[in-house]
Enzyme design. Structure first.
Site, PDB file in Angstrom:
ATOM      1  N   ASN A  11      43.794  46.636  38.384  1.00  0.00           N
ATOM      2  CA  ASN A  11      42.719  47.362  39.053  1.00  0.00           C
ATOM      3  C   ASN A  11      42.189  46.688  40.312  1.00  0.00           C
ATOM      4  O   ASN A  11      41.373  47.270  41.023  1.00  0.00           O
ATOM      5  CB  ASN A  11      41.553  47.665  38.097  1.00  0.00           C
ATOM      6  CG  ASN A  11      41.999  48.501  36.935  1.00  0.00           C
ATOM      7  OD1 ASN A  11      42.628  49.535  37.121  1.00  0.00           O
ATOM      8  ND2 ASN A  11      41.704  48.048  35.732  1.00  0.00           N
ATOM      9  N   ARG A  18      36.512  50.797  43.912  1.00  0.00           N
ATOM     10  CA  ARG A  18      36.093  50.694  42.509  1.00  0.00           C
ATOM     11  C   ARG A  18      34.836  49.846  42.403  1.00  0.00           C
ATOM     12  O   ARG A  18      34.818  48.689  42.809  1.00  0.00           O
ATOM     13  CB  ARG A  18      37.230  50.039  41.725  1.00  0.00           C
ATOM     14  CG  ARG A  18      36.892  49.666  40.321  1.00  0.00           C
ATOM     15  CD  ARG A  18      38.070  48.908  39.691  1.00  0.00           C
ATOM     16  NE  ARG A  18      37.676  48.394  38.402  1.00  0.00           N
ATOM     17  CZ  ARG A  18      37.797  47.133  38.037  1.00  0.00           C
ATOM     18  NH1 ARG A  18      38.301  46.245  38.865  1.00  0.00           N
ATOM     19  NH2 ARG A  18      37.424  46.744  36.848  1.00  0.00           N
ATOM     20  N   ASN A  74      43.611  35.909  39.668  1.00  0.00           N
ATOM     21  CA  ASN A  74      42.572  36.778  39.127  1.00  0.00           C
ATOM     22  C   ASN A  74      43.292  37.711  38.165  1.00  0.00           C
ATOM     23  O   ASN A  74      43.897  38.695  38.575  1.00  0.00           O
ATOM     24  CB  ASN A  74      41.856  37.560  40.220  1.00  0.00           C
ATOM     25  CG  ASN A  74      40.732  38.419  39.673  1.00  0.00           C
ATOM     26  OD1 ASN A  74      40.661  38.674  38.472  1.00  0.00           O
ATOM     27  ND2 ASN A  74      39.875  38.885  40.554  1.00  0.00           N
ATOM     28  N   ALA A  77      41.053  41.975  33.588  1.00  0.00           N
ATOM     29  CA  ALA A  77      40.734  42.081  32.161  1.00  0.00           C
ATOM     30  C   ALA A  77      41.689  41.293  31.278  1.00  0.00           C
ATOM     31  O   ALA A  77      41.326  40.899  30.168  1.00  0.00           O
ATOM     32  CB  ALA A  77      40.712  43.543  31.733  1.00  0.00           C
ATOM     33  N   ASP A  87      50.114  31.560  28.034  1.00  0.00           N
ATOM     34  CA  ASP A  87      51.305  30.784  27.716  1.00  0.00           C
ATOM     35  C   ASP A  87      52.215  30.627  28.937  1.00  0.00           C
ATOM     36  O   ASP A  87      52.841  29.574  29.117  1.00  0.00           O
ATOM     37  CB  ASP A  87      52.067  31.425  26.568  1.00  0.00           C
ATOM     38  CG  ASP A  87      51.344  31.284  25.230  1.00  0.00           C
ATOM     39  OD1 ASP A  87      50.367  30.511  25.145  1.00  0.00           O
ATOM     40  OD2 ASP A  87      51.772  31.960  24.270  1.00  0.00           O
ATOM     41  N   GLU A  98      41.756  29.802  38.292  1.00  0.00           N
ATOM     42  CA  GLU A  98      41.316  31.127  37.840  1.00  0.00           C
ATOM     43  C   GLU A  98      40.138  31.570  38.695  1.00  0.00           C
ATOM     44  O   GLU A  98      39.186  30.812  38.883  1.00  0.00           O
ATOM     45  CB  GLU A  98      40.888  31.047  36.373  1.00  0.00           C
ATOM     46  CG  GLU A  98      40.305  32.323  35.825  1.00  0.00           C
ATOM     47  CD  GLU A  98      39.746  32.160  34.415  1.00  0.00           C
ATOM     48  OE1 GLU A  98      39.080  33.103  33.961  1.00  0.00           O
ATOM     49  OE2 GLU A  98      39.960  31.106  33.772  1.00  0.00           O
ATOM     50  N   SER A 102      33.400  38.907  40.280  1.00  0.00           N
ATOM     51  CA  SER A 102      32.105  39.031  39.612  1.00  0.00           C
ATOM     52  C   SER A 102      31.859  37.787  38.756  1.00  0.00           C
ATOM     53  O   SER A 102      32.792  37.040  38.441  1.00  0.00           O
ATOM     54  CB  SER A 102      32.063  40.284  38.735  1.00  0.00           C
ATOM     55  OG  SER A 102      32.946  40.144  37.638  1.00  0.00           O
ATOM     56  N   ARG A 107      28.170  39.382  32.644  1.00  0.00           N
ATOM     57  CA  ARG A 107      28.595  40.750  32.364  1.00  0.00           C
ATOM     58  C   ARG A 107      28.673  40.997  30.865  1.00  0.00           C
ATOM     59  O   ARG A 107      28.102  40.254  30.071  1.00  0.00           O
ATOM     60  CB  ARG A 107      29.922  41.019  33.074  1.00  0.00           C
ATOM     61  CG  ARG A 107      29.753  40.900  34.609  1.00  0.00           C
ATOM     62  CD  ARG A 107      30.945  41.329  35.376  1.00  0.00           C
ATOM     63  NE  ARG A 107      31.206  42.757  35.143  1.00  0.00           N
ATOM     64  CZ  ARG A 107      32.336  43.341  35.458  1.00  0.00           C
ATOM     65  NH1 ARG A 107      33.321  42.651  35.989  1.00  0.00           N
ATOM     66  NH2 ARG A 107      32.510  44.630  35.234  1.00  0.00           N
TER      67      ARG A 107
END
Length: 144
Positions: A11, A18, A74, A77, A87, A98, A102, A107
């Site tokens: 996404n 979005r 990134n 989800a 892994d 990472e 947001s 959240r």
């Protein structure tokens, strides 16, 4: 010149369209151009990759072995439940930072846990598109 790959998960290609209140109004393409340009100022060659598919992200991580020096990821989800991506990061033995646009800790509760964090060099979240730039800067420090 050190080579890095920025991998965007599901996404993220819709950034700018979005939930702009959460992810910002800049387009995906504009953010990628900014990332590549910033990496260049740090003496890094940066490639961008995006997929909405877990297996494709894993394949791209595997392809990084022997072809790049580090990764900014990134995972979207997938961060919260993909042990397969976790892994893959562990298996390739490359530094991985990472990132999230947001602040995942502010959240929904399910977003508070990152299953990939333990195999990453660090986590940067909550700074919008700048999370990527901070991730690139952190990777530059790691790579020397």
């Amino acid at each position: 010149m050190k080579k890095i790959v920025v991998i965007h998960g599901p996404n993220i290609n819709l950034t700018g369209k979005r939930e702009p209140g959460t992810y910002g109004k800049d387009s995906f393409e504009a953010i990628n151009q900014e990332i590549v340009a910033y990496a260049k100022t740090l003496g890094l060659e940066c490639t961008i990759y995006q997929s909405n598919h877990e297996g494709a992200i894993i394949d791209r991580l595997h392809q990084c072995m022997g072809t790049c020096d580090g990764i900014v990821l990134n995972a979207g989800a997938y961060t919260h439940y993909s042990y397969a991506i976790r892994d893959a990061i562990a298996a390739i033995s490359l530094p991985c930072v990472e990132v999230h646009m947001s602040n995942i800790h502010k959240r929904e509760e399910f977003r508070h846990i990152s299953v990939i964090a333990p195999v990453c060099a660090g986590q940067i979240c909550g700074f919008g598109k700048h999370s990527y730039l901070l991730g690139v800067a952190a990777l530059k420090q790691i790579l020397g």
